[in-house]
Design an enzyme around this catalytic site. Sequence first.
Site, short mmCIF file in Angstrom:
data_model
loop_
_atom_site.label_atom_id
_atom_site.label_comp_id
_atom_site.label_asym_id
_atom_site.label_seq_id
_atom_site.Cartn_x
_atom_site.Cartn_y
_atom_site.Cartn_z
N CYS A 85 -5.18 12.70 12.99
CA CYS A 85 -5.76 11.37 12.84
C CYS A 85 -5.55 10.56 14.11
O CYS A 85 -4.95 11.04 15.07
CB CYS A 85 -5.22 10.66 11.61
N ARG A 123 0.20 14.57 13.01
CA ARG A 123 0.71 14.35 11.66
C ARG A 123 0.59 15.57 10.74
O ARG A 123 -0.10 15.53 9.72
CB ARG A 123 0.02 13.14 11.02
N ARG A 125 -8.31 -0.76 4.36
CA ARG A 125 -7.41 0.23 3.79
C ARG A 125 -6.05 -0.37 3.48
O ARG A 125 -5.33 0.15 2.63
CB ARG A 125 -7.21 1.36 4.80
N ASP A 136 4.76 0.72 11.91
CA ASP A 136 3.58 0.04 11.36
C ASP A 136 3.49 -1.42 11.82
O ASP A 136 2.53 -2.12 11.47
CB ASP A 136 3.60 0.10 9.82
N LYS A 167 0.83 -1.22 0.00
CA LYS A 167 0.00 0.00 0.00
C LYS A 167 0.86 1.26 0.00
O LYS A 167 0.66 2.16 -0.81
CB LYS A 167 -0.90 0.00 1.24
N ASN A 168 1.83 1.32 0.91
CA ASN A 168 2.57 2.57 1.08
C ASN A 168 3.59 2.80 -0.04
O ASN A 168 4.18 3.88 -0.12
CB ASN A 168 3.26 2.60 2.45
N1 EPU Z 1 5.82 14.90 10.67
C1 EPU Z 1 5.80 16.24 10.96
N2 EPU Z 1 5.71 17.12 9.90
C2 EPU Z 1 5.66 16.70 8.61
C3 EPU Z 1 5.68 15.30 8.33
C4 EPU Z 1 5.77 14.44 9.39
O1 EPU Z 1 5.84 16.66 12.11
O2 EPU Z 1 5.62 17.56 7.70
C5 EPU Z 1 5.95 13.95 11.78
C6 EPU Z 1 4.72 13.02 11.91
O3 EPU Z 1 3.68 13.65 12.65
C7 EPU Z 1 5.31 11.81 12.59
C8 EPU Z 1 6.71 11.73 11.99
O4 EPU Z 1 7.00 13.04 11.48
O5 EPU Z 1 5.40 12.04 13.97
C9 EPU Z 1 6.89 10.73 10.87
O6 EPU Z 1 5.82 10.84 9.97
P1 EPU Z 1 5.95 10.49 8.41
O7 EPU Z 1 5.82 11.76 7.65
O8 EPU Z 1 7.14 9.66 8.17
O9 EPU Z 1 4.64 9.63 8.19
P2 EPU Z 1 3.80 9.58 6.86
O10 EPU Z 1 4.70 9.80 5.71
O11 EPU Z 1 2.61 10.44 6.98
C10 EPU Z 1 4.11 7.05 6.31
C11 EPU Z 1 3.21 5.85 6.15
C12 EPU Z 1 2.67 5.45 7.51
C13 EPU Z 1 3.85 5.12 8.41
C14 EPU Z 1 4.80 6.33 8.50
C15 EPU Z 1 6.06 6.05 9.30
C16 EPU Z 1 2.35 6.14 3.92
C17 EPU Z 1 1.21 6.43 3.04
N3 EPU Z 1 2.13 6.19 5.24
O12 EPU Z 1 3.31 8.08 6.87
O13 EPU Z 1 1.88 4.28 7.31
O14 EPU Z 1 3.40 4.80 9.70
O15 EPU Z 1 5.20 6.73 7.18
O16 EPU Z 1 6.75 4.98 8.76
O17 EPU Z 1 3.44 5.84 3.45
C18 EPU Z 1 0.20 2.72 7.82
O18 EPU Z 1 0.45 2.16 6.75
O19 EPU Z 1 -0.55 2.20 8.70
C19 EPU Z 1 0.78 4.03 8.10
C20 EPU Z 1 0.34 4.85 9.05
#
Ligand code: EPU
Length: 432
Positions: A117, A122, A398, A306, A22-23
Amino acid sequence: MESIIIQGGKPLTGTVEISGAKNAALPLLAVAILADAPVVYHRIPHLKDVTTMMTLIAHQGAEVTIDDQSRLHIDARTANLPVAPYELVKTMRASSLVLGPLLARFGHANVSLPGGCAIGARPIDMHLKGLEAMGAEIKVEHGNVKAVAPKGLHGAHIVFDQVTVTGTENLMMAAAIADGQTVLENAAAEPEVVNLAQALRDLGANIEGDGTHKIVIEGVASLSGGEITVIPDRIEAATYLSAALITGGDVRATGCNPADLEAFLARVRASGALVETGSDWIRCAAPKRLQAVDISTMPHPGFPTDLQAQFMAIMCLSEGSSSIRETIFENRFMHVQELARMGANIHLDGHMAVVHGVEKLSGAQVMATDLRASASLVLAGLAAEGETQISRVYHIDRGYERLEEKFCKLGASIERCSGREPMMPQVDSFHV
Ligand code: EPU
């Protein structure tokens, strides 16, 4: 409202074929926006979030079709609406992955801001700061991100404050056709980021360093069409292997990459389980009783957040006490209270949970609160004595393709039921 009903207590054994990730699929779909010819996708998983991304890209005017061999085709040459509306973004945070590609291609984009969320606030501030460094002017008004780049995007040196997976992906896609060189430091090194970099390269981008924390992108004038293959879902694979461990079984996950799961497999070995791997398969067999081991979630190659909920479920039945530290998301322990309903003994203290292993879990009515929390409840239900009923299972759809079918093949007694109303109180939905 649908629920999943499990009659627990059966050791799961056999082979399970792993689906596309998915990711990885979500950012790969956004790549089509950058391509000046059709893109064909292989191993796209059939999941709700993937359908949402397809709907979003079609909403922008792209042609999205599936052929008779289940390959997805996206021709974004007809796209003319660089917008991601709230109706779609509110159901899937990863919708913000279209921001970088839309801005790079059209010079302007209007993407609704994702809300908080279930697992944490996030924000996407690092995505926005990076795009600003590349020449974008960004305003957040009325819940929308309005971005313009009147002179186009240019390369920049960007150091992320914190590792962000979709932030790295968004900027990597924007930089692929920006003017000049972009350097991303403290970048995410997740296998999904590597899959994206490889796909962009296959369409003509110039990217180096993916898989490390420094990625260098030399912008090119345009990307061509081509073929993209989604990597296997490491989180799905580890979830099925966890099912073997928690039920005292023996499962082989095929069509997956053991190298993507090293941190998880190391902890599984430490717990006393047998782990065997081949080039594209992993086998896990449970010992008589698992030993408690500690984990701390970290960006790749560390232990994935995850898989924190699933690992906690396994530890509920282990011998001894296990400390589980969540360092990525501030609120990713919503499964703790649900596991406690099934007899787990877990003490929560801020970002740390201490799991005191118990001899058995008992079936109960529980509620899914996010995707991976749902998976942990399925695992606990498979091991528990008696019946477990999990409500709000749309979270599972999802991220897990044909979940009941795959578990049934491993010998589980699990079914989806729409007739029986869950007895849990109804609350507003959460999304990941
Ligand atoms: N963060 C910020 N500011 C930003 C971006 C992130 O403060 O601009 C913080 C987030 O709040 C969090 C940390 O940085 O505390 C890491 O977040 P990240 O941006 O890496 O998460 P994401 O890209 O939104 C993806 C996966 C998630 C997975 C995380 C961490 C996708 C679509 N989603 O999320 O997947 O948990 O990376 O590995 O790739 C899941 O599949 O269940 C899922 C939540």
